[in-house]
Design a protein around this motif. Structure first.
Motif, PDB file in Angstrom:
ATOM      1  N   ASP A   1     -22.065  35.148  29.707  1.00 46.09           N
ATOM      2  CA  ASP A   1     -21.623  34.980  31.088  1.00 46.09           C
ATOM      3  C   ASP A   1     -21.186  36.325  31.649  1.00 46.09           C
ATOM      4  O   ASP A   1     -21.209  37.340  30.940  1.00 46.09           O
ATOM      5  CB  ASP A   1     -20.541  33.903  31.217  1.00 46.09           C
ATOM      6  CG  ASP A   1     -19.182  34.291  30.662  1.00 46.09           C
ATOM      7  OD1 ASP A   1     -18.969  35.456  30.250  1.00 46.09           O
ATOM      8  OD2 ASP A   1     -18.292  33.417  30.646  1.00 46.09           O
ATOM      9  N   GLU A   2     -20.793  36.353  32.895  1.00 49.29           N
ATOM     10  CA  GLU A   2     -20.442  37.610  33.557  1.00 49.29           C
ATOM     11  C   GLU A   2     -19.176  38.241  32.994  1.00 49.29           C
ATOM     12  O   GLU A   2     -18.936  39.435  33.179  1.00 49.29           O
ATOM     13  CB  GLU A   2     -20.327  37.405  35.079  1.00 49.29           C
ATOM     14  CG  GLU A   2     -19.177  36.513  35.512  1.00 49.29           C
ATOM     15  CD  GLU A   2     -19.445  35.006  35.405  1.00 49.29           C
ATOM     16  OE1 GLU A   2     -18.527  34.239  35.724  1.00 49.29           O
ATOM     17  OE2 GLU A   2     -20.546  34.598  34.980  1.00 49.29           O
TER      18      GLU A   2
ATOM     19  N   GLN B   1     -27.533  38.334  30.556  1.00 45.22           N
ATOM     20  CA  GLN B   1     -26.179  38.122  31.064  1.00 45.22           C
ATOM     21  C   GLN B   1     -26.312  37.551  32.468  1.00 45.22           C
ATOM     22  O   GLN B   1     -27.020  38.110  33.312  1.00 45.22           O
ATOM     23  CB  GLN B   1     -25.383  39.426  31.083  1.00 45.22           C
ATOM     24  CG  GLN B   1     -23.916  39.225  31.408  1.00 45.22           C
ATOM     25  CD  GLN B   1     -23.092  40.483  31.178  1.00 45.22           C
ATOM     26  OE1 GLN B   1     -23.614  41.591  31.097  1.00 45.22           O
ATOM     27  NE2 GLN B   1     -21.792  40.298  31.055  1.00 45.22           N
ATOM     28  N   SER B   2     -25.655  36.413  32.710  1.00 45.35           N
ATOM     29  CA  SER B   2     -25.819  35.704  33.973  1.00 45.35           C
ATOM     30  C   SER B   2     -24.547  34.920  34.279  1.00 45.35           C
ATOM     31  O   SER B   2     -23.648  34.830  33.438  1.00 45.35           O
ATOM     32  CB  SER B   2     -27.015  34.754  33.865  1.00 45.35           C
ATOM     33  OG  SER B   2     -27.276  34.118  35.080  1.00 45.35           O
ATOM     34  N   THR B   3     -24.507  34.338  35.455  1.00 49.08           N
ATOM     35  CA  THR B   3     -23.401  33.445  35.799  1.00 49.08           C
ATOM     36  C   THR B   3     -23.655  32.121  35.090  1.00 49.08           C
ATOM     37  O   THR B   3     -24.635  31.435  35.384  1.00 49.08           O
ATOM     38  CB  THR B   3     -23.327  33.238  37.322  1.00 49.08           C
ATOM     39  OG1 THR B   3     -23.178  34.516  37.938  1.00 49.08           O
ATOM     40  CG2 THR B   3     -22.163  32.345  37.694  1.00 49.08           C
ATOM     41  N   ILE B   4     -22.787  31.801  34.139  1.00 49.52           N
ATOM     42  CA  ILE B   4     -22.929  30.581  33.345  1.00 49.52           C
ATOM     43  C   ILE B   4     -21.576  29.876  33.320  1.00 49.52           C
ATOM     44  O   ILE B   4     -20.551  30.510  33.084  1.00 49.52           O
ATOM     45  CB  ILE B   4     -23.342  30.889  31.896  1.00 49.52           C
ATOM     46  CG1 ILE B   4     -24.673  31.621  31.839  1.00 49.52           C
ATOM     47  CG2 ILE B   4     -23.412  29.603  31.073  1.00 49.52           C
ATOM     48  CD1 ILE B   4     -24.985  32.178  30.460  1.00 49.52           C
ATOM     49  N   ALA B   5     -21.587  28.584  33.546  1.00 50.88           N
ATOM     50  CA  ALA B   5     -20.388  27.756  33.387  1.00 50.88           C
ATOM     51  C   ALA B   5     -20.765  26.568  32.508  1.00 50.88           C
ATOM     52  O   ALA B   5     -21.879  26.041  32.622  1.00 50.88           O
ATOM     53  CB  ALA B   5     -19.881  27.280  34.740  1.00 50.88           C
TER      54      ALA B   5
ATOM     55  N   LEU C   1     -18.687  28.130  25.099  1.00 53.74           N
ATOM     56  CA  LEU C   1     -18.715  29.458  25.677  1.00 53.74           C
ATOM     57  C   LEU C   1     -17.525  30.194  25.080  1.00 53.74           C
ATOM     58  O   LEU C   1     -16.374  29.842  25.344  1.00 53.74           O
ATOM     59  CB  LEU C   1     -18.611  29.355  27.202  1.00 53.74           C
ATOM     60  CG  LEU C   1     -19.056  30.525  28.043  1.00 53.74           C
ATOM     61  CD1 LEU C   1     -20.463  30.992  27.699  1.00 53.74           C
ATOM     62  CD2 LEU C   1     -18.973  30.183  29.517  1.00 53.74           C
TER      63      LEU C   1
END
Length: 155
Positions: free
Chosen positions: A28-29, A103-107, A123
Motif C-alpha cells: 500500500d502507499e 505499490q498502490s492504494t490498497i485497503a 495488510l
C-alpha cells in the motif's frame, strides 16, 4: 520466450519446455504489504502464508498480463502490473516464475478473496510480515519480501 502450445496442469511437458508462472507482491502507499493465507484445499502448501497473488499464465499472456489477471481474480483488485515491475525470474524443472512488485492504494475493505485460492488476507508492516512468513510461510517468502521492499525503497 517462445510460445509452443497449450498444456493442462496435469500434462507432462517435453524436456526443455516450460510453463510460465507469476507472483505479484502488493504494497500500500504506506509501505504495508498484502499477505494471503492459501486455501486449506490447495494441493501444495495448504494454509501457508504467502506474498500477494499468483499462478500460471494463460494462453497468449505474458508475465505482466498474467500477474494483472491473477491479482484481479484472487483479490478483486484492479492493479496494472507493468513489465518494469518484474524484479526476479527463476527457472525450475518445468516452469519459469516471474516475480513482480506494485505499490498502490490498497485497503483491506477493497479486497474480495477468491475462496478457492485464498483463506484470508492481512495488510502488515514489513516487520510483522517477516515474522508471519518466517513462522508459517512458504520457504523463500521473506527473501522475496526483502527484495521487493528494497526495490521500492521501503526496507
Amino acid at each position: 520466450m517462445h510460445i509452443v502450445g497449450t498444456a493442462r496442469r496435469r500434462d507432462t511437458l517435453p524436456a526443455g519446455t516450460f510453463h510460465l508462472a507469476v507472483a505479484c507482491i502488493l504494497f500500500d502507499e504506506r509501505g504495508n504489504v498484502l499477505v494471503q493465507q492459501r486455501s486449506l484445499h490447495k494441493l501444495s502448501h495448504p494454509g501457508a502464508w504467502e506474498l500477494g497473488a499468483g499462478g500460471s499464465a494463460l494462453r497468449g499472456e505474458d508475465g505482466p498480463a498474467a500477474a494483472t489477471r491473477e491479482v484481479q481474480e484472487e483479490m478483486q483488485l484492479a492493479v496494472s502490473v507493468p513489465r518494469t515491475a518484474m524484479f526476479a525470474r527463476d527457472f525450475y524443472s518445468t516452469w519459469i516464475e516471474e516475480w513482480f512488485v506494485v505499490q498502490s492504494t490498497i485497503a483491506l475493505a477493497d479486497v474480495h478473496m477468491q475462496v478457492s485460492e485464498v483463506a484470508q488476507v492481512k495488510l502488515l508492516t514489513l516487520a510483522d510480515a517477516r515474522k508471519l512468513l518466517t513462522a508459517a510461510g512458504i520457504n523463500g517468502q521473506v527473501a522475496r519480501l526483502d527484495a521487493a521492499a528494497a526495490l521500492l525503497g521501503l526496507s
